[in-house]
Design a protein around this motif. Structure first.
Motif, PDB file in Angstrom:
ATOM      1  N   SER A 134       0.828  -1.209   0.000  1.00  0.00           N
ATOM      2  CA  SER A 134       0.000   0.000   0.000  1.00  0.00           C
ATOM      3  C   SER A 134       0.864   1.261   0.000  1.00  0.00           C
ATOM      4  N   VAL A 135       1.972   1.250   0.752  1.00  0.00           N
ATOM      5  CA  VAL A 135       2.851   2.427   0.766  1.00  0.00           C
ATOM      6  C   VAL A 135       3.474   2.657  -0.605  1.00  0.00           C
ATOM      7  N   ILE A 136       3.938   1.587  -1.250  1.00  0.00           N
ATOM      8  CA  ILE A 136       4.532   1.726  -2.581  1.00  0.00           C
ATOM      9  C   ILE A 136       3.493   2.216  -3.587  1.00  0.00           C
ATOM     10  N   ALA A 137       2.295   1.625  -3.533  1.00  0.00           N
ATOM     11  CA  ALA A 137       1.244   2.042  -4.467  1.00  0.00           C
ATOM     12  C   ALA A 137       0.818   3.481  -4.212  1.00  0.00           C
ATOM     13  N   GLY A 138       0.630   3.853  -2.927  1.00  0.00           N
ATOM     14  CA  GLY A 138       0.246   5.227  -2.622  1.00  0.00           C
ATOM     15  C   GLY A 138       1.303   6.233  -3.021  1.00  0.00           C
ATOM     16  N   GLY A 139       2.577   5.900  -2.787  1.00  0.00           N
ATOM     17  CA  GLY A 139       3.645   6.802  -3.213  1.00  0.00           C
ATOM     18  C   GLY A 139       3.731   6.937  -4.712  1.00  0.00           C
ATOM     19  N   SER A 140       3.454   5.869  -5.457  1.00  0.00           N
ATOM     20  CA  SER A 140       3.493   5.942  -6.917  1.00  0.00           C
ATOM     21  C   SER A 140       2.363   6.805  -7.478  1.00  0.00           C
ATOM     22  N   VAL A 141       1.212   6.775  -6.807  1.00  0.00           N
ATOM     23  CA  VAL A 141       0.050   7.509  -7.326  1.00  0.00           C
ATOM     24  C   VAL A 141       0.051   8.967  -6.874  1.00  0.00           C
ATOM     25  N   LEU A 142       0.257   9.216  -5.586  1.00  0.00           N
ATOM     26  CA  LEU A 142       0.118  10.568  -5.028  1.00  0.00           C
ATOM     27  C   LEU A 142       1.390  11.086  -4.364  1.00  0.00           C
ATOM     28  N   GLY A 143       2.507  10.397  -4.518  1.00  0.00           N
ATOM     29  CA  GLY A 143       3.750  10.886  -3.931  1.00  0.00           C
ATOM     30  C   GLY A 143       3.773  10.701  -2.420  1.00  0.00           C
ATOM     31  N   VAL A 144       4.324  11.711  -1.729  1.00  0.00           N
ATOM     32  CA  VAL A 144       4.454  11.626  -0.275  1.00  0.00           C
ATOM     33  C   VAL A 144       3.088  11.548   0.396  1.00  0.00           C
ATOM     34  N   LEU A 145       2.113  12.320  -0.117  1.00  0.00           N
ATOM     35  CA  LEU A 145       0.764  12.270   0.453  1.00  0.00           C
ATOM     36  C   LEU A 145       0.170  10.880   0.330  1.00  0.00           C
ATOM     37  N   GLY A 146       0.369  10.236  -0.812  1.00  0.00           N
ATOM     38  CA  GLY A 146      -0.137   8.882  -0.976  1.00  0.00           C
ATOM     39  C   GLY A 146       0.502   7.894  -0.028  1.00  0.00           C
ATOM     40  N   ALA A 147       1.816   8.055   0.225  1.00  0.00           N
ATOM     41  CA  ALA A 147       2.489   7.174   1.182  1.00  0.00           C
ATOM     42  C   ALA A 147       1.966   7.392   2.593  1.00  0.00           C
ATOM     43  N   LEU A 148       1.603   8.632   2.930  1.00  0.00           N
ATOM     44  CA  LEU A 148       1.109   8.922   4.275  1.00  0.00           C
ATOM     45  C   LEU A 148      -0.272   8.312   4.515  1.00  0.00           C
ATOM     46  N   ILE A 149      -1.152   8.411   3.531  1.00  0.00           N
ATOM     47  CA  ILE A 149      -2.519   7.935   3.725  1.00  0.00           C
ATOM     48  C   ILE A 149      -2.697   6.495   3.267  1.00  0.00           C
ATOM     49  N   ALA A 150      -1.608   5.832   2.847  1.00  0.00           N
ATOM     50  CA  ALA A 150      -1.738   4.484   2.303  1.00  0.00           C
ATOM     51  C   ALA A 150      -2.196   3.493   3.362  1.00  0.00           C
ATOM     52  N   ILE A 151      -1.554   3.505   4.538  1.00  0.00           N
ATOM     53  CA  ILE A 151      -1.891   2.515   5.572  1.00  0.00           C
ATOM     54  C   ILE A 151      -3.299   2.733   6.125  1.00  0.00           C
ATOM     55  N   PRO A 152      -3.735   3.972   6.465  1.00  0.00           N
ATOM     56  CA  PRO A 152      -5.140   4.132   6.878  1.00  0.00           C
ATOM     57  C   PRO A 152      -6.141   3.700   5.805  1.00  0.00           C
ATOM     58  N   THR A 153      -5.820   3.979   4.532  1.00  0.00           N
ATOM     59  CA  THR A 153      -6.718   3.555   3.463  1.00  0.00           C
ATOM     60  C   THR A 153      -6.782   2.039   3.363  1.00  0.00           C
ATOM     61  N   ALA A 154      -5.619   1.397   3.462  1.00  0.00           N
ATOM     62  CA  ALA A 154      -5.605  -0.072   3.430  1.00  0.00           C
ATOM     63  C   ALA A 154      -6.374  -0.658   4.611  1.00  0.00           C
ATOM     64  N   ALA A 155      -6.229  -0.046   5.788  1.00  0.00           N
ATOM     65  CA  ALA A 155      -6.972  -0.529   6.959  1.00  0.00           C
ATOM     66  C   ALA A 155      -8.474  -0.369   6.764  1.00  0.00           C
ATOM     67  N   ALA A 156      -8.905   0.765   6.177  1.00  0.00           N
ATOM     68  CA  ALA A 156     -10.328   0.972   5.928  1.00  0.00           C
ATOM     69  C   ALA A 156     -10.870  -0.060   4.937  1.00  0.00           C
ATOM     70  N   ILE A 157     -10.107  -0.336   3.883  1.00  0.00           N
ATOM     71  CA  ILE A 157     -10.551  -1.323   2.887  1.00  0.00           C
ATOM     72  C   ILE A 157     -10.639  -2.709   3.514  1.00  0.00           C
ATOM     73  N   MET A 158      -9.644  -3.060   4.338  1.00  0.00           N
ATOM     74  CA  MET A 158      -9.682  -4.373   4.994  1.00  0.00           C
ATOM     75  C   MET A 158     -10.868  -4.483   5.945  1.00  0.00           C
ATOM     76  N   LEU A 159     -11.180  -3.397   6.657  1.00  0.00           N
ATOM     77  CA  LEU A 159     -12.326  -3.424   7.555  1.00  0.00           C
ATOM     78  C   LEU A 159     -13.629  -3.605   6.782  1.00  0.00           C
ATOM     79  N   LEU A 160     -13.777  -2.900   5.659  1.00  0.00           N
ATOM     80  CA  LEU A 160     -14.984  -3.039   4.854  1.00  0.00           C
ATOM     81  C   LEU A 160     -15.106  -4.442   4.272  1.00  0.00           C
ATOM     82  N   VAL A 161     -13.980  -4.983   3.785  1.00  0.00           N
ATOM     83  CA  VAL A 161     -14.017  -6.349   3.248  1.00  0.00           C
ATOM     84  C   VAL A 161     -14.392  -7.350   4.339  1.00  0.00           C
ATOM     85  N   LYS A 162     -13.839  -7.168   5.539  1.00  0.00           N
ATOM     86  CA  LYS A 162     -14.102  -8.086   6.640  1.00  0.00           C
ATOM     87  C   LYS A 162     -15.543  -8.013   7.109  1.00  0.00           C
ATOM     88  N   GLU A 163     -16.099  -6.798   7.240  1.00  0.00           N
ATOM     89  CA  GLU A 163     -17.419  -6.633   7.828  1.00  0.00           C
ATOM     90  C   GLU A 163     -18.552  -6.713   6.815  1.00  0.00           C
TER      91      GLU A 163
END
Length: 391
Positions: free
Chosen positions: A353-382
């Protein structure tokens, strides 16, 4: 006079506010023979979804809406980045504001305090960075003629010049460059472009600050409106999932700030003890890089170690040993305790997620990558996994 000043102006009306429509119960719905039905008539049957006219019209509307969204997104990329950055900052500061509210501090005052502390931190970083850069550039400019003259007077340059005519070739290229109007206009355009980049950066920082204030102040209303967009039967579940996601994002940002501050403080102490130059500036750089999960600390350690080589290899080795040992201590003892209320993401998912976020949005993408991945995992789980388990 005081009594007259307190009275409203003649003809003045209160400012109109966009209020949310009230929720209606099914029992409170108007009967078919009510006054409104008699006034406007009974609604007719809906058009069949299989009707060719309905299918063609809705398909055309869907394609047009998709093209419109793509056109808007491609032409407002910078604005969308500002909005995402401001929303990320607002979600990070919202736990602080709510904590201040629990201490009987009004929400507007809590918002002003939180944003003021953030603005002071950013201002302190640039106030330390800019004078150091100016000082170093001035020193380089002053010493550059001596370095060039020493190189020209060296035996190595004389030997190369006698064999290849380097001095004459350099003189010809400099004369050609000075007499070339396109080259000079390119230099002028580069200076103008740098100035416009700085101006756009300052304008973007102002926009992000203002949007963060608005998002923080309107966060409860935004959540309330967002929950009303969901069907009433699923509204409670949507609210629970949304609160879990926004809370995890806020806790992640607060935890990452604490980890970055501890990282920068330790690095500053070690740099001050071993004598690494520009310790305060490098501490700001370490804190900034520490916000990037997983790889930020490693990049900061390598960067400071390379700069420490200018003070001697012994200084660089001592700093590297101390700092990378701290990174191991942070990974196993500090981060788990600080991040225990934040997001929990597997290591492989975090790296991807960090690599993908950094490739798409740079530093901002790397910062929000882990919270976004956690949100997606929570939605998939629930949602998805729960639905799959029922079949």
């Amino acid at each position: 006079m005081a009594r007259r000043l307190r009275q409203p102006l003649p003809g003045a009306q209160p400012r109109l506010r966009f209020e949310m429509p009230p929720e209606h119960d099914e029992e409170a719905a108007p009967a078919p023979d009510s006054e409104s039905t008699a006034k406007f008539g009974a609604p007719g049957p809906r058009m069949s979804s299989q009707h060719p006219l309905y299918v063609g019209f809705m398909g055309t509307v869907g394609v047009g809406a998709a093209l419109l969204v793509y056109w808007i997104g491609s032409n407002t990329t910078q604005l969308l980045l500002w909005i995402v950055t401001a929303l990320f900052i607002a979600l990070g500061l919202d736990p602080v504001v709510r904590w201040l509210e629990s201490k009987k501090v009004p929400r507007p005052a809590g918002i002003l305090v939180s944003v003021a502390v953030l603005a002071l931190a950013v201002t302190g970083f640039f106030a330390t960075l800019i004078p150091t850069i100016v000082q170093q550039v001035t020193q380089v400019v002053q010493e550059a003629p001596h370095w060039i003259q020493d190189f020209i007077d060296s035996d190595f340059f004389r030997t190369v010049d006698s064999q290849f005519g380097v001095r004459d070739r350099i003189s010809q290229e400099l004369e050609k460059f000075v007499n070339n109007p396109e080259a000079m206009s390119g230099i002028f355009g580069g200076v103008v472009g740098f100035g416009s980049t700085v101006a756009n950066g300052l304008f973007g920082a102002l926009i992000v600050l203002v949007l963060s204030l608005y998002f923080l102040s309107a966060m409860p209303a935004m959540k309330k409106w967002g929950y009303r967009l969901a069907p009433r039967s699923r509204r409670a579940r949507v609210e629970a999932l949304s609160e879990e996601i926004t809370g995890s994002v806020g806790n992640y940002v607060i935890g990452q700030v604490c980890v970055a501050l501890l990282n920068a403080t330790f690095a500053f102490i070690v740099m001050s003890i071993v004598g690494v130059p520009f310790a305060l500036l490098l501490a700001f750089v370490v804190a900034l890089l520490a916000f990037i999960p997983l790889v930020g600390g490693m990049i900061a350690g390598v960067l400071v170690t390379l700069i420490a080589l200018t003070a001697g290899w012994q200084t660089a080795v001592v700093f590297a040993i101390c700092y990378f040992a701290y990174l191991q201590f942070e990974a196993y003892f500090i981060s788990p305790r600080i991040m225990q209320k934040a997001v929990a993401v597997p290591g492989a998912v975090a790296v991807i997620s960090v690599i993908a976020g950094g490739s798409v949005l740079g530093v901002l993408g790397a910062l929000i990558a882990i919270p976004t991945a956690a949100a997606i995992m929570l939605l998939v789980k629930e949602i998805f996994i729960v639905r799959q388990d029922k079949h």
